[in-house]
Design an enzyme around this catalytic site. Structure first.
Site: not given
Ligand code: ADP
Length: 403
Positions: A10, A94, A183, A244, A387
């Site tokens: 990743n 990823r 996601h 965010r 993940e």
């Protein structure tokens, strides 16, 4: 296939996270992280999980991703798990943005790299970093299959009614503006794991997944297929997140530019990095926010309420999208650990069949579990996401198919 190991990478703009898994039993052989790549203060932290040894940390400048991956390879070699081993079946990467083009994991070749590159305008922060990781790994092991697993892929099943913004489609198409969602690897994994927890097949259940980490997103999953998700063109839309803003009236942006005199870059930074929980109260860690609330801090309490209010709205919206709901699954750092968030998010929703059992909700653990009372019509579940395992599983399945 005799080779059974998969390396998951990743790659961020200044970081490289990795895990090496053995797909015979999905066990983790090693995991680690290189941070602050390109700075004088880079750090590599490597945990040799197979041997159960202590984590090793090395500080010192690591110039670029190439040097970072070579340092990782060296650490793995020290554990007898080198990247030159014939046991390594593939590397899974990823990749954040796969646009509409990539609907599933894809074996990487030059054409795939070119397409990921073409998507840079819609993912300017993430795709270049992901590509750096891909190029570096290919240079190191050009003979090895490498697979891209896209954050957006799970959401490509969304109907046009959910994926389109209500703007002129010619303009939208010209600039590839639509709701992609992110996601996806987590939403896919968690929705399937939730079905398993209920003892049912994914095709037979409708699940609302709430991935609440530093970034946060909700998805509505009907029979194993995503039908709506809260993030859009970029990961800025939707829930209130660590830094965010999530949803806001787009006119706020015109207002900040015209009346506030802010530049587009300043507004971008404000909404992506200085908003959400952090913008509201100065902290983006839910543990710290809860601590402050316990001390009577009003700004922290309001930030929590705004966070939960938005979450509750999405639960209601996705309930309506799905019609019937079998489970609401909480996952990621906040979803898995913050019992007060789960309790507040479903408070007052008994009419929808939603409730948590306070004792069950308070139990901590890393296994999937149901926290609603037995009598509840809809299961409320805590389902830890994974993940890396999902990327490794998809990578291994694809490579197995092709060999
Ligand atoms: P990322 O999006 O960076 O992968 P994670 O899924 O790891 O994030 O979630 C990180 C967030 O999880 C932290 O910012 C914090 O708000 C929250 N978190 C982690 N542990 C706890 C805990 N024990 N209680 C409450 N919140 C937690």
């Amino acid at each position: 296939m005799t080779a059974t190991r998969v390396l998951v990478l990743n790659s961020g703009s200044s970081s490289l996270k990795y895990q090496l898994l053995d797909m015979r039993d999905s066990s983790r052989l090693a995991a680690g992280l290189v941070e602050r790549i390109g700075e004088q203060t880079s750090r590599l932290k490597h945990t040799p999980l197979a041997s159960g040894g202590d984590a090793r940390e090395a500080d010192g400048p690591i110039a670029d991703h190439d040097a970072a991956l070579k340092a990782v390879a060296q650490e793995l070699s020290r554990d007898g798990l080198g990247l030159d081993s014939p046991d390594l079946a593939a590397i899974g990467h990823r990749v954040v943005h796969g646009g509409m083009f990539f609907t599933e994991p894809t074996v990487i070749d030059d054409a795939v790299i070119a397409e990921i590159e073409r998507l840079i305008p819609v993912a300017p922060l993430h795709n270049p970093a992901n590509l750096t990781g891909i190029r570096t790994a290919r240079a190191l092991r050009p003979d090895l299959p490498q697979v891209a697993v896209f954050d957006t892929a799970f959401h490509t099943t969304m109907p046009e009614s959910a994926a389109r913004y209500a703007i002129d489609p010619r303009i939208a198409d010209r600039h590839r503006i639509r709701r992609y969602g992110f996601h996806g690897t987590s939403h896919a994994y968690v929705s399937r794991a939730t079905a398993a927890l209920l003892g049912r097949a994914p095709e037979d259940v409708n699940v609302i997944v709430l991935h609440l980490g530093n970034g946060a997103s909700a998805s509505a999953v009907r029979g194993g297929r995503c039908v709506d998700t809260s993030m859009g063109l970029t990961p800025l839309e939707g829930l209130v997140m660590g830094t965010r803003s999530g949803d806001l009236d787009p006119a706020v942006i015109f207002h900040l530019a015209r009346v506030g005199g802010m530049s587009m870059d300043e507004i971008d930074t404000l909404l992506n990095k200085r908003s959400g929980l952090f913008g509201l109260c100065g902290d983006n860690d839910m543990r710290e926010i809860r601590r402050r609330i316990d001390e009577g801090d009003e700004a922290a309490a309001l930030a929590f309420d705004i966070y939960v209010h938005r979450l509750k709205k999405y639960i209601g919206a996705y309930y309506a999208v799905l019609g019937t709901v079998d489970a609401v699954a909480f996952t990621a750092g906040v979803g898995e650990n913050a019992a007060p968030v789960r309790e507040a998010a479903v408070a007052g929703l008994e009419g929808l069949g939603l409730a948590v059992d306070p004792e069950r909700n308070a139990v901590r653990g890393d296994r999937p579990r149901i926290v609603s009372p037995d009598s509840a019509r809809v299961a409320v579940a805590v389902v830890p996401t994974d993940e890396e395992l999902e990327i490794a599983t998809q990578t291994y399945a694809l490579v197995g198919k092709n060999t």
